[in-house]
Design an enzyme around this catalytic site. Structure first.
Site, short mmCIF file in Angstrom:
data_model
loop_
_atom_site.label_atom_id
_atom_site.label_comp_id
_atom_site.label_asym_id
_atom_site.label_seq_id
_atom_site.Cartn_x
_atom_site.Cartn_y
_atom_site.Cartn_z
N TRP A 124 0.83 -1.21 0.00
CA TRP A 124 0.00 0.00 0.00
C TRP A 124 0.86 1.25 0.00
O TRP A 124 0.54 2.22 -0.70
CB TRP A 124 -0.97 0.00 1.17
CG TRP A 124 -1.92 -1.17 1.12
CD1 TRP A 124 -2.07 -2.16 2.05
CD2 TRP A 124 -2.87 -1.49 0.07
NE1 TRP A 124 -3.03 -3.06 1.65
CE2 TRP A 124 -3.53 -2.68 0.45
CE3 TRP A 124 -3.20 -0.88 -1.13
CZ2 TRP A 124 -4.51 -3.27 -0.35
CZ3 TRP A 124 -4.19 -1.47 -1.93
CH2 TRP A 124 -4.82 -2.64 -1.54
N ASP A 141 -1.82 6.83 6.13
CA ASP A 141 -2.84 5.88 5.71
C ASP A 141 -3.10 4.98 6.91
O ASP A 141 -2.25 4.17 7.29
CB ASP A 141 -2.31 5.08 4.51
CG ASP A 141 -3.28 3.98 4.05
OD1 ASP A 141 -4.33 3.79 4.70
OD2 ASP A 141 -2.97 3.31 3.04
N LYS A 194 -11.98 -1.89 6.66
CA LYS A 194 -11.14 -2.74 7.50
C LYS A 194 -11.61 -2.69 8.96
O LYS A 194 -11.58 -3.70 9.64
CB LYS A 194 -9.67 -2.32 7.43
CG LYS A 194 -9.12 -2.20 6.01
CD LYS A 194 -8.68 -3.52 5.43
CE LYS A 194 -8.47 -3.49 3.92
NZ LYS A 194 -7.57 -2.45 3.43
#
Ligand code: PLP
Length: 367
Positions: free
Chosen positions: A113, A180, A204
């Site tokens: 990511w 993030d 998530k």
């Protein structure tokens, strides 16, 4: 025909959901959300067919934003937005709003990511990758590195969902910090006000897929020279109270329910204790096992995504099958790393972790 068949909800097969995302949410949230799909708050309307400019939805959006502010203990300098596009959109929206073409942003490369965020940032300016753990398949969080003071901002991924590593402490820097937090948002205390920008895809730990949480410090905006498309400019969303266009109404609503649940659990500080307990139990079981082995460096282990392998690789498929037979869902490792990943997000009960450990022990006894 009975559309509200409670049996469907209450008597379904019990599955222990360890999926990495979209992931488990509290059962009460599913129940309330289901009712609201049929009849929102006795309006005779489904939450799915209500206008987003109505008082009803306006108050959902306001409550969701207020709960974020309250749970994260945010100061007045920070704004809370719910935006479309998933965390991946933030990979580009962040540099588009914060980085001029001739400027440099610092990034930590701690996984897939992060690497994707780096790739997108390069479209808008220069990127200085100040540290990386790539050479060891991202199994640790880099420690000794310097962030140049003239970088525009420093970007980190607080929890690396795929590799199961997590920043246990946030590096102190004198430039704006961008994070993030997709896979550990609301799971542990952080000094959220010390961040200039936080973003997280909801699916998530906060809600269903389809919405992003963005927390942004107002004074970092409005400094880039490029023309910004209206929908990409955070300032327009702030001005319109996160209602610039039709928000993902259902996703925002379910986030609100999850945040209400979290508040009922006494907030982040309380859930962090439970999360610590779950992680400790599971890592200990893996460390004590002769069959399984955790992949992340000990001090950097994620408390959300527990990544591990089986030493005898020929047993991998067998263990996955055994887990599935025992109603354990979602433990297959990410397709890029293999092995196993047990995601133990906020809504996963301690009892599911205990159960999973029993299943691992049972498997080990027979192999
Ligand atoms: C899942 C994930 C993403 C990607 O989120 P999308 O909503 O699918 O774009 C980004 N960052 C992290 C840390 C993630 O876990």
């Amino acid at each position: 025909m009975n559309l509200v068949n409670d049996d469907v909800i209450t008597e379904k097969k019990f599955v222990h959901n360890f999926n990495g995302g979209p992931s488990i949410l509290p059962k009460t949230v599913f129940e309330q959300a289901s009712r609201s799909v049929l009849n929102y708050n006795n309006t005779g309307l489904s939450i799915l067919e209500m206008g987003h400019r109505t008082k009803d939805f306006q108050s959902i959006m306001e409550e969701a934003r207020a709960l974020v502010r309250e749970l994260m203990n945010l100061d007045d300098e920070h704004e809370v937005l719910f935006l479309h596009g998933g965390a991946s959109t933030q990979f580009m929206q962040v540099p588009m709003n914060l980085l001029n073409e001739n400027e440099t942003a610092a990034y930590a490369d701690t996984g897939v990511w992060s690497a994707k965020a780096i790739k997108e940032a390069k479209l808008f300016g220069n990127v200085d990758v100040v540290c990386t753990s790539k050479e060891s398949n991202y199994n640790f969080i880099p420690k000794n590195f310097a962030v140049p003071n003239d970088s525009k901002y420093f970007h980190i991924t607080t929890n690396n969902t795929i590799y199961g590593t997590q920043w246990q402490s946030i590096p102190a820097v004198s430039i704006p910090l961008v994070a993030d937090m997709s896979s550990d948002i609301f799971s542990r205390q952080r000094d959220f006000n010390s961040f200039a920008l936080i973003y997280a895809g909801a699916q998530k730990n906060m809600g269903p897929a389809g919405v992003n949480l963005v927390v942004v410090k107002k004074n970092i905006l409005g400094k880039v020279k490029r023309a910004l498309p209206t929908i990409m400019d955070y300032r327009n969303h702030i001005k319109e109270g996160s209602m610039l266009n039709t928000p993902p109404v259902f996703a925002v609503y379910v986030c609100m329910l999850t945040l209400q649940w979290l508040k009922q659990q006494e907030g982040i500080e309380a859930i962090e204790k439970v999360n610590n307990q779950k992680a400790e139990m599971l890592y200990q079981a893996i460390d004590n096992s002769a069959l399984f082995k955790a992949t992340a460096v000990k001090e950097d282990r994620s408390k959300m995504n527990v990544c591990f392998i089986i030493k005898d690789i020929s047993l991998e498929k067998k263990f996955l099958n055994f887990a599935e037979q025992n109603n354990i869902y979602g433990i297959k490792g990410h397709r890029t790393v293999g092995g196993f990943r047990a995601s133990i997000y906020n809504a996963l009960p301690v009892s599911s972790v205990e159960y999973f450990i029993d299943v691992m022990k049972e498997f080990e006894k027979n192999h």
